[in-house]
Design an enzyme around this catalytic site. Structure first.
Site, PDB file in Angstrom:
ATOM      1  N   ARG A  74       2.191 -10.314  -5.928  1.00  0.00           N
ATOM      2  CA  ARG A  74       2.012  -8.858  -6.087  1.00  0.00           C
ATOM      3  C   ARG A  74       1.293  -8.516  -7.386  1.00  0.00           C
ATOM      4  NH1 ARG A  74       4.445  -5.247  -2.867  1.00  0.00           N
ATOM      5  NH2 ARG A  74       4.232  -3.757  -4.561  1.00  0.00           N
ATOM      6  N   ASN A 116       2.554  11.524  -6.968  1.00  0.00           N
ATOM      7  CA  ASN A 116       2.945  11.107  -5.620  1.00  0.00           C
ATOM      8  C   ASN A 116       3.497  12.299  -4.846  1.00  0.00           C
ATOM      9  OD1 ASN A 116       3.695   9.202  -3.507  1.00  0.00           O
ATOM     10  ND2 ASN A 116       5.807   9.407  -4.199  1.00  0.00           N
ATOM     11  N   THR A 117       3.308  12.283  -3.543  1.00  0.00           N
ATOM     12  CA  THR A 117       3.980  13.258  -2.676  1.00  0.00           C
ATOM     13  C   THR A 117       5.029  12.523  -1.858  1.00  0.00           C
ATOM     14  OG1 THR A 117       3.724  14.860  -0.892  1.00  0.00           O
ATOM     15  CG2 THR A 117       2.138  13.062  -0.923  1.00  0.00           C
ATOM     16  N   HIS A 118       6.224  13.140  -1.783  1.00  0.00           N
ATOM     17  CA  HIS A 118       7.342  12.499  -1.077  1.00  0.00           C
ATOM     18  C   HIS A 118       7.962  13.516  -0.118  1.00  0.00           C
ATOM     19  CE1 HIS A 118      10.595   9.713  -0.349  1.00  0.00           C
ATOM     20  NE2 HIS A 118      11.422  10.731  -0.458  1.00  0.00           N
ATOM     21  N   ASP A 150       6.954   7.137 -12.051  1.00  0.00           N
ATOM     22  CA  ASP A 150       7.427   6.192 -13.064  1.00  0.00           C
ATOM     23  C   ASP A 150       7.797   4.889 -12.360  1.00  0.00           C
ATOM     24  OD1 ASP A 150       9.924   6.566 -11.939  1.00  0.00           O
ATOM     25  OD2 ASP A 150      10.767   7.655 -13.640  1.00  0.00           O
TER      26      ASP A 150
HETATM   27  C1  GRF Z   1       3.446  11.927   3.776  1.00  0.00           C
HETATM   28  O1  GRF Z   1       4.470  12.672   4.396  1.00  0.00           O
HETATM   29  C2  GRF Z   1       3.904  11.348   2.476  1.00  0.00           C
HETATM   30  O2  GRF Z   1       4.795  12.159   1.782  1.00  0.00           O
HETATM   31  C3  GRF Z   1       4.594  10.095   2.946  1.00  0.00           C
HETATM   32  O3  GRF Z   1       3.744   9.591   3.935  1.00  0.00           O
HETATM   33  C4  GRF Z   1       3.099  10.682   4.581  1.00  0.00           C
HETATM   34  C5  GRF Z   1       1.633  10.390   4.578  1.00  0.00           C
HETATM   35  O4  GRF Z   1       0.968  11.227   5.488  1.00  0.00           O
HETATM   36  N1  GRF Z   1       4.830   9.181   1.858  1.00  0.00           N
HETATM   37  P1  GRF Z   1      -0.622  11.265   5.570  1.00  0.00           P
HETATM   38  O5  GRF Z   1      -1.124   9.831   5.646  1.00  0.00           O
HETATM   39  O6  GRF Z   1      -1.120  11.969   4.346  1.00  0.00           O
HETATM   40  O7  GRF Z   1      -0.918  12.015   6.817  1.00  0.00           O
END
Ligand code: GRF
Length: 213
Positions: A74, A116-118, A150
């Site tokens: 990795r 990041n989006t979660h 982080d």
């Molecule tokens: C999103 O909901 C993100 O938060 C999660 O994976 C999904 C990715 O969706 N980690 P996309 O590939 O942007 O359609």
């Protein structure tokens, strides 16, 4: 925090593992906003088959792919990814459905500039199955969180959150689709602030500096 980039507009890398709807939302937001303060200069993935790479090609943006399996370990994989992004002189890294963890070595290269989006209201339901886990738990409200990255999984300082109701007849798919419509607003808005150097980070707390007149 000082302005986040050596470049104006900031040079953004987006990392994707999946279909890339969040990537597309970001590209659309930038295209429609002369004051966004950033441009996507490279799109990276750990999967050659990621739909996000097709969106990148359609937009005429360079792509890089580094599969973990193509490297001895990795650390070597991540070093190759860093080299790819550095070659594009990147200031900001957006994780838009990127399903790999990044180490402190990667993050040290872009301090407080990896976002990041979660698909949950953190700190609830960290990890790769946040939507399913929220449904299984029986919560009535979940949502979207955009945060700086982080070294812990889905843990860094929170930039933005929005809640949505869970419906009695929701499936993982229908709930995730509604969360994504929220992500498509929150992520570009947060990246815009990051590119404009308007996020002030103090420990876990992120404040947004007013736009200068
Ligand atoms: C999103 O909901 C993100 O938060 C999660 O994976 C999904 C990715 O969706 N980690 P996309 O590939 O942007 O359609």
């Amino acid at each position: 925090m000082p302005p986040n980039s050596a470049h104006i507009p900031a040079r953004i890398a987006v990392l994707v593992s999946g279909g890339g709807t969040n990537l597309q939302a970001l590209l659309d937001a930038i295209a429609g906003d002369d004051d966004f303060g950033g441009e996507v200069v490279v799109i990276g993935s750990d999967r050659a088959s990621a739909g996000g790479l097709d969106r990148a090609r359609a937009a005429g943006i360079p792509t890089v792919t580094q599969a973990v399996a193509a490297h001895p370990d990795r650390a070597a994989w991540e070093a190759a990814l860093v080299d790819d992004l550095a070659a594009h002189d990147v200031d900001v890294v957006v994780l838009a459905g990127f399903m790999r963890l990044l180490s402190g070595r990667f993050l040290a290269r872009w301090p407080s500039r990896v976002i990041n989006t979660h698909p949950s209201l953190l700190p609830a339901f960290r990890g790769a199955h946040a939507v399913r886990d929220a449904l299984d738990y029986g919560v009535k409200v979940t949502g979207s969180t955009v945060h700086l990255v982080d070294e812990e999984v889905d843990h860094g300082p929170i930039v933005a959150q929005r809640a949505i109701d869970v419906r009695a007849d929701d499936t993982e798919q229908t709930l995730h689709d509604r969360i994504k419509t929220v992500e498509h607003e929150l992520l570009p808005a947060a990246v815009r602030l990051l590119c404009q150097g308007r996020l002030e980070v103090d420990g876990r707390h992120v404040r947004v500096r007013e736009e200068s007149p």
